[in-house]
Design a protein around this motif. Structure first.
Motif, mmCIF file in Angstrom:
data_model
loop_
_atom_site.group_PDB
_atom_site.id
_atom_site.type_symbol
_atom_site.label_atom_id
_atom_site.label_comp_id
_atom_site.label_asym_id
_atom_site.label_seq_id
_atom_site.Cartn_x
_atom_site.Cartn_y
_atom_site.Cartn_z
ATOM 1 N N ARG A 94 -16.558 82.861 -55.158
ATOM 2 C CA ARG A 94 -15.428 82.571 -56.040
ATOM 3 C C ARG A 94 -14.553 83.799 -56.265
ATOM 4 N N ASN A 95 -15.151 84.991 -56.335
ATOM 5 C CA ASN A 95 -14.338 86.178 -56.572
ATOM 6 C C ASN A 95 -13.598 86.621 -55.319
ATOM 7 N N GLY A 96 -14.251 86.545 -54.174
ATOM 8 C CA GLY A 96 -13.567 86.877 -52.926
ATOM 9 C C GLY A 96 -12.418 85.937 -52.636
ATOM 10 N N ASN A 97 -12.652 84.644 -52.834
ATOM 11 C CA ASN A 97 -11.588 83.668 -52.601
ATOM 12 C C ASN A 97 -10.499 83.760 -53.655
ATOM 13 N N GLY A 98 -10.878 84.131 -54.886
ATOM 14 C CA GLY A 98 -9.875 84.339 -55.932
ATOM 15 C C GLY A 98 -8.938 85.481 -55.581
ATOM 16 N N LEU A 99 -9.494 86.549 -55.018
ATOM 17 C CA LEU A 99 -8.654 87.669 -54.583
ATOM 18 C C LEU A 99 -7.699 87.238 -53.467
ATOM 19 N N LEU A 100 -8.214 86.470 -52.510
ATOM 20 C CA LEU A 100 -7.350 86.019 -51.408
ATOM 21 C C LEU A 100 -6.227 85.114 -51.921
ATOM 22 N N ALA A 101 -6.537 84.254 -52.879
ATOM 23 C CA ALA A 101 -5.506 83.379 -53.450
ATOM 24 C C ALA A 101 -4.458 84.212 -54.191
ATOM 25 N N ALA A 102 -4.908 85.253 -54.902
ATOM 26 C CA ALA A 102 -3.962 86.132 -55.599
ATOM 27 C C ALA A 102 -3.096 86.890 -54.603
ATOM 28 N N LEU A 103 -3.682 87.268 -53.483
ATOM 29 C CA LEU A 103 -2.922 87.953 -52.440
ATOM 30 C C LEU A 103 -1.876 87.017 -51.837
ATOM 31 N N ALA A 104 -2.259 85.759 -51.633
ATOM 32 C CA ALA A 104 -1.315 84.780 -51.089
ATOM 33 C C ALA A 104 -0.121 84.578 -52.018
ATOM 34 N N ALA A 105 -0.350 84.697 -53.328
ATOM 35 C CA ALA A 105 0.708 84.458 -54.311
ATOM 36 C C ALA A 105 1.531 85.704 -54.618
ATOM 37 N N ALA A 106 1.120 86.847 -54.104
ATOM 38 C CA ALA A 106 1.798 88.106 -54.437
ATOM 39 C C ALA A 106 3.031 88.308 -53.572
ATOM 40 N N PRO A 107 4.215 88.480 -54.161
ATOM 41 C CA PRO A 107 5.421 88.725 -53.355
ATOM 42 C C PRO A 107 5.283 89.952 -52.458
ATOM 43 N N ALA A 108 4.519 90.943 -52.906
ATOM 44 C CA ALA A 108 4.366 92.180 -52.131
ATOM 45 C C ALA A 108 3.549 92.004 -50.861
ATOM 46 N N ARG A 109 2.995 90.814 -50.665
ATOM 47 C CA ARG A 109 2.196 90.599 -49.444
ATOM 48 C C ARG A 109 3.038 90.790 -48.190
ATOM 49 N N ASP A 110 4.344 90.610 -48.318
ATOM 50 C CA ASP A 110 5.225 90.736 -47.149
ATOM 51 C C ASP A 110 5.381 92.187 -46.701
ATOM 52 N N ALA A 111 4.886 93.127 -47.503
ATOM 53 C CA ALA A 111 4.908 94.529 -47.086
ATOM 54 C C ALA A 111 3.879 94.806 -45.992
ATOM 55 N N ILE A 112 2.895 93.913 -45.870
ATOM 56 C CA ILE A 112 1.862 94.065 -44.846
ATOM 57 C C ILE A 112 2.384 93.584 -43.500
#
Length: 269
Positions: free
Chosen positions: A46-64
């Motif tokens: 649940r914590n690993g998947n929660g982090l991935l979901a938060a990453l998916a929702a983060a606008p800054a993900r496009d910096a990667i």
């Protein structure tokens, strides 16, 4: 060489996931800026998947630059491809299907209906070989150079912490947590279903530059306190998970509630 753990405590699991995701974006971008690529080991739960979901929702993900990112897994449930309980299946739903990854750089662990069939030891050996093939010169003399071969020098390796202190599929007292030579092993008789799994070993985990441990919820409080209070890694596998340059524990207030006061970080969000 062990690195002393640094603790970051957040008010709740949502804030913890968002903060860890933001830090992961920064870490990946920094690695890509310096070397042109980055390598990350994902965790399920649940914590690993929660982090991935938060990453998916983060606008800054496009910096990667997603095309220059290698993704690996710390462990996997040895189930058929596409099974909803497989970590890779859950990761695809949470994040991977939404970003432009290079499929060749998504290194899922073998499934039970793959080329090795139901032979979990053969599946583990194949993943060890894939890791060794991807290893760079700097890991050739690292702690992970063993009978099973070297592994990449992962930028970040993430691990969820179980209520029994297990990380990846390294459970207290079971043979896998005692492994000192191979980098990947099959697990039989895991105390939580499914009983058959594939996992990185502690030598492979310790080859990572940074190891991040994620623990949120009241059911993780005792495990965090045990692992951070000097327990042995055979009895508390989370205590044996550390990176070469940094070891970070991300906790929410509930998971941190049983920590000795001297361990509790002064600056927490």
């Amino acid at each position: 060489m062990s690195t002393a753990p640094q603790l970051v405590v957040h008010r709740d699991k949502e804030l913890m996931a968002q903060a860890a995701a933001a830090r992961l974006i920064t870490r990946i971008v920094d690695a890509q800026s310096s070397r042109g690529e980055a390598s990350v080991v994902l965790t399920g739960g649940r914590n690993g998947n929660g982090l991935l979901a938060a990453l998916a929702a983060a606008p800054a993900r496009d910096a990667i630059d997603w095309s220059r990112l290698d993704l690996w897994w710390g462990d996997e449930r040895f189930l058929p491809e596409g099974d909803p309980d497989r970590n890779v299946t859950q990761a695809r739903e949470a994040l991977l299907d939404a970003v432009p990854l290079d499929p060749k750089r998504v290194h899922a662990m073998p499934a039970s209906d793959g080329p090795h069939g139901t032979d979990v030891e053969a599946a583990a050996a194949a993943y060890a070989a894939e890791l060794a093939a991807a290893a760079g010169p700097e890991t050739m003399s690292s702690a992970a150079t063993a009978a099973g071969g070297p592994v990449p020098s992962f930028d970040v390796l993430m691990l969820g912490v179980g209520p029994d202190t297990h990380v990846a599929s390294l459970f207290p007292e079971l043979p896998a947590v005692r492994e000192t030579e191979r980098t990947v092993v099959g697990v039989h008789g895991a105390p939580k279903p499914p009983p058959t799994r594939v996992t990185l070993t502690l030598p492979a985990i310790r080859a990572a530059r940074e190891v991040w441990l994620l623990a949120a919820g009241e059911d993780k409080a005792e495990a965090a306190a045990i692992a951070l209070s000097g327990a042995g890694e055979i009895q508390a596998p989370a205590a044996g998970a550390y990176g070469r340059t940094r070891t970070l524990w991300f906790l929410d207030a509930s998971a941190a509630s049983q920590l000795p006061r001297e361990l509790y970080p002064a600056a927490s969000a």
